[in-house]
Enzyme design. Structure first.
Site, PDB file in Angstrom:
ATOM      1  CE1 TYR A 486     -52.018  38.810 -45.179  1.00  0.00           C
ATOM      2  CE2 TYR A 486     -52.534  41.131 -45.489  1.00  0.00           C
ATOM      3  CZ  TYR A 486     -52.519  39.837 -45.965  1.00  0.00           C
ATOM      4  OH  TYR A 486     -52.998  39.564 -47.224  1.00  0.00           O
ATOM      5  CB  SER A 566     -51.329  35.013 -47.359  1.00  0.00           C
ATOM      6  OG  SER A 566     -51.703  35.372 -48.660  1.00  0.00           O
ATOM      7  CG  ASP A 650     -52.368  28.413 -51.838  1.00  0.00           C
ATOM      8  OD1 ASP A 650     -53.130  29.121 -52.533  1.00  0.00           O
ATOM      9  OD2 ASP A 650     -51.764  28.847 -50.841  1.00  0.00           O
ATOM     10  CG  HIS A 685     -54.307  31.128 -49.608  1.00  0.00           C
ATOM     11  ND1 HIS A 685     -52.943  31.117 -49.792  1.00  0.00           N
ATOM     12  CD2 HIS A 685     -54.599  32.341 -49.072  1.00  0.00           C
ATOM     13  CE1 HIS A 685     -52.431  32.269 -49.390  1.00  0.00           C
ATOM     14  NE2 HIS A 685     -53.410  33.026 -48.946  1.00  0.00           N
TER      15      HIS A 685
END
Length: 718
Positions: A486, A566, A650, A685
């Site tokens: 991430y 993301s 999203d 999302h």
């Protein structure tokens, strides 16, 4: 349950494409023909640099874009469903997903509220019990709201007297919430409805007759306008939202947003002012017994130089977690009438570990730390004396520890890569930890083990990584390996249980999680080292993790897949365009992929500039342009097999990021590796995604990897 994809018959699509479609692609056993995607001559100029944006039209929410999405799904869906292993993977996912799961209990006036899922329920159900050991009853079952279960319970907040619960619903995965109020005894909804809300909970007044909330303005067409700032409103039960009173709005800054919280004693409306992950303020306004604001707004912390988290207020002293002058964080006490920082008092001083959360329960501060990317919890008295360290079940992740200053008991959840989430109670006075609910998972996880390693990144920084594998694993470079990361917004990647990951392990896979800079594993310095002009550090850390796994013979390039969601989707897009030779497959999901225009989608997206910077600023533009995935796809390059996933609803990371990236990859692909775009049409999302849809999604992703990584004779049982 039918799949909620925008589908079109493959035969119809292929005949409609004709000879005008993009060049064919495949993997040697199946030929794909991508949709024809028009490339316009659109060019933007940034600081004297001309930047082509040939797929700008895909940002439009219109029938032309929708038709293109249907065509992309008509390529991706048959390809994925034709992979022989997919049905076996889906069956095993369904089998293992079917175990009882509990949420963390919340107590109000002797009643306990919590979520429970019996296993394969698409949405978890809200229960209430009149005592901790009392017989629970269903208070709200979201599964009854829509046949395909795509209306989800977002948040729920019981009233102080325990007689009402305010709850929000999300329709089709959107971040927009509609709030309702339900009577606990009767199970009936009151007429109150609140709209135009995202991201934050409503907060009850002490008399349980009003709600403070933050909302966006309303457009002329009746929808919420999330391109503008929020403001704070007070709703009185039994009145329409049109009669609500605005109690605070920001007039001196164009991007900051306020979020309300009523203090535990009911005497303060605390306003957290958010201006990005590195910049917050805390204001307050005194309120009367009925919740009516009194006096003016006081700007208790107005410097916006660090993170500030309101913990609680006791006897007119505010307790605040902050990173100001202490990268690992500390807790300070600030008198309500303080006019300068000289009045601040350190309560919990900076420790050797990153302080990531704090609550005040039973007259004590419960401080949650991270030690080498796993949870550590310490409990302090209000004078800062260490009372004890919480005895956790293992080296994993905890969350929870909510409650009030009057509560003696609090609850928390614990899990790790091989331990499904269990619920525990903590006696705040004695420190005794007791198991409250433990799931019964239908597989033996003892055949696997998690190890933590440290590897060297490009600039010499030591980066931790978790690796979960079979106990009898042999390092010969042949294991299919999933590397996940991430690296942003101070969000740490901690051990957590996942049914799909467990199925991946059963399939013979290795699962690795790299704790990259940009996250919060080692405090604010670790976070800042992966932001703005230093964002490349995050990608270097991830590339170094992949190289280490190969050098140590856990895997090899043809067997190595990378995945991220993301901000992690940005991570995957960046590393696969910088080092396409390093990976055997890529799974960028709901990614931020056009770094020059990400901030144009909403006011919320613009606040990501604390990590990304803005293309409006010249130095930040050049940094973004160097790694922006959409802008670094090079024609003729052989990119790894790639499955790009997103969702039409999203509204956080809008799907045109993925549309543009997939179109660019399909146009540029210089070899036969497939580039697929899979778009869900009743999802957002990720939050609130029904179980059936999650299983379909994971079956697609793991099946794609079976084919891309050449995983022959896949087994899906331990």
């Amino acid at each position: 349950m039918c799949r909620s994809l925008a589908t079109l018959s493959a035969a119809v699509f292929l005949s409609a494409c004709g000879t005008g479609a993009s060049p064919p692609a495949g993997d040697g056993s199946q030929t794909l023909r991508y949709p024809q995607t028009e490339r316009s001559a659109h060019v933007d100029e940034y600081h004297g640099v001309e930047v082509a944006d040939p797929y700008r039209w895909l940002e439009n929410v219109d029938e032309r874009t929708a038709a293109w999405v249907r065509q992309q799904n008509a390529v991706a869906q048959p390809y994925l469903e034709a992979i022989p292993a997919r049905q076996k993977i889906k069956a095993r996912l369904t089998e293992l997903w079917n175990y009882e799961r509990y949420g963390i209990p919340m107590q109000r006036a002797g009643r306990y509220f919590y979520l429970r899922n019996d296993g394969l329920q698409d949405q978890s159900v809200l229960y209430v019990a009149d005592s901790l050991d009392g017989e629970p009853r269903v208070l709200l079952d979201p599964n009854e709201l829509r046949e395909d279960a795509t209306v989800a319970l977002g948040e729920f907040v019981p009233s102080p007297d325990g007689r009402l619960v305010a709850y929000s619903l999300s329709d089709g995965g959107t971040d927009w919430r509609t709030w309702h109020v339900r009577e606990v005894q009767s199970g009936r909804d009151r007429p109150d409805i609140l709209r135009f809300i995202k991201f934050r909970e409503a907060s009850w007044t002490a008399d349980s007759k009003g709600l403070y909330y933050a909302r966006y303005p309303q457009r002329a067409d009746g929808s919420g306008d999330d391109s503008k700032q929020m403001s704070i409103w007070l709703h009185r039960l039994g009145t329409p939202q049109s009669e609500d009173v605005q109690v605070f709005a920001i007039a001196d800054h164009p991007t900051r947003n306020p979020y309300p919280e009523v203090s535990d004693d009911g005497r303060y409306l605390v306003i957290t002012v958010y201006d990005g992950s590195l910049s917050t303020g805390i204001y307050y306004r005194r309120i009367g017994p009925d919740g009516t604001p009194q006096g003016e707004v006081v700007r208790l912390i107005d410097s916006f130089d660090a993170q500030y988290q309101f913990v609680d207020v006791i006897d007119d002293v505010f307790y605040v977690r902050t990173s100001a002058d202490t990268p690992n964080g500390r807790i300070v006490a600030i008198p309500a009438n303080a006019t300068s920082r000289t009045a601040w008092r350190d309560v919990v001083t900076e420790q050797d570990f990153a302080l990531v959360d704090a609550t005040l329960v039973g007259g004590r501060i419960i401080a949650q730390y991270l030690k080498d990317a796993h949870s550590l919890v310490r409990v302090f008295d209000l004078d800062g004396r260490l009372a004890y360290e919480v005895d956790l079940p293992g080296l994993g992740q905890v969350e929870g520890f909510g409650g009030s200053a009057r509560d003696r008991r609090t609850f928390f959840a614990y899990g790790d890569f091989l331990t499904p989430t269990s619920i525990w109670s903590l006696d705040v006075e004695t420190g005794k930890v007791t198991l409250f609910r433990e799931p019964q998972f239908a597989a033996d996880t003892s055949a696997y083990v998690t190890e933590q390693v440290f590897y060297e990144s490009k600039d010499g920084t030591q980066v931790p990584m978790f690796i979960t594998r079979k106990r009898d694993f042999r390092k010969d470079g042949t294991a299919p390996t999933m590397l996940y990361g991430y690296g942003g917004f101070g969000i740490a990647q901690l051990p957590a249980f996942s049914v799909p990951v467990y199925v991946w392990l059963e399939m013979g896979g290795v699962f690795a999680v790299a704790n990259l800079r940009g996250g919060g594993e080692y405090g604010e310095d670790w976070h800042v080292a992966g932001t703005k002009l230093q964002k490349q550090n995050v990608f270097d850390d991830f590339i170094a993790a992949a190289e280490w796994l190969i050098a140590e013979k856990y895997t090899s390039t043809p067997k190595l897949a990378v995945r991220g969601r993301s901000n992690g989707g940005l991570l995957v897009g960046a590393v696969m365009t910088q080092r396409p030779d390093l990976f055997g497959a890529a799974l960028p999901a709901v990614g931020v992929l056009d770094m020059l225009r990400y901030h144009t989608a909403s006011a919320n997206a613009r606040q990501w500039s604390s990590d990304y910077g803005l293309s409006e600023n010249e130095a930040e533009f050049h940094a973004q342009y160097a790694y922006s995935p959409v802008h670094n796809v090079r024609p003729g390059t052989c990119y790894p097999p790639t499955l790009v996933t997103t969702a039409e609803s999203d509204d956080r990371v809008v799907p045109w990021h993925s549309y543009k990236f997939a179109a660019a990859l399909q146009h540029a692909q210089g070899c036969a590796h497939p580039v697929l775009l899979r778009v869900e049409t009743r999802a957002g999302h990720g939050a609130g995604k029904p179980t059936w849809m999650q299983i379909e999604d994971w079956a697609d992703q793991w099946a794609f990897l079976v084919k891309a990584l050449g995983m022959a004779d896949v087994e899906t049982t331990g």
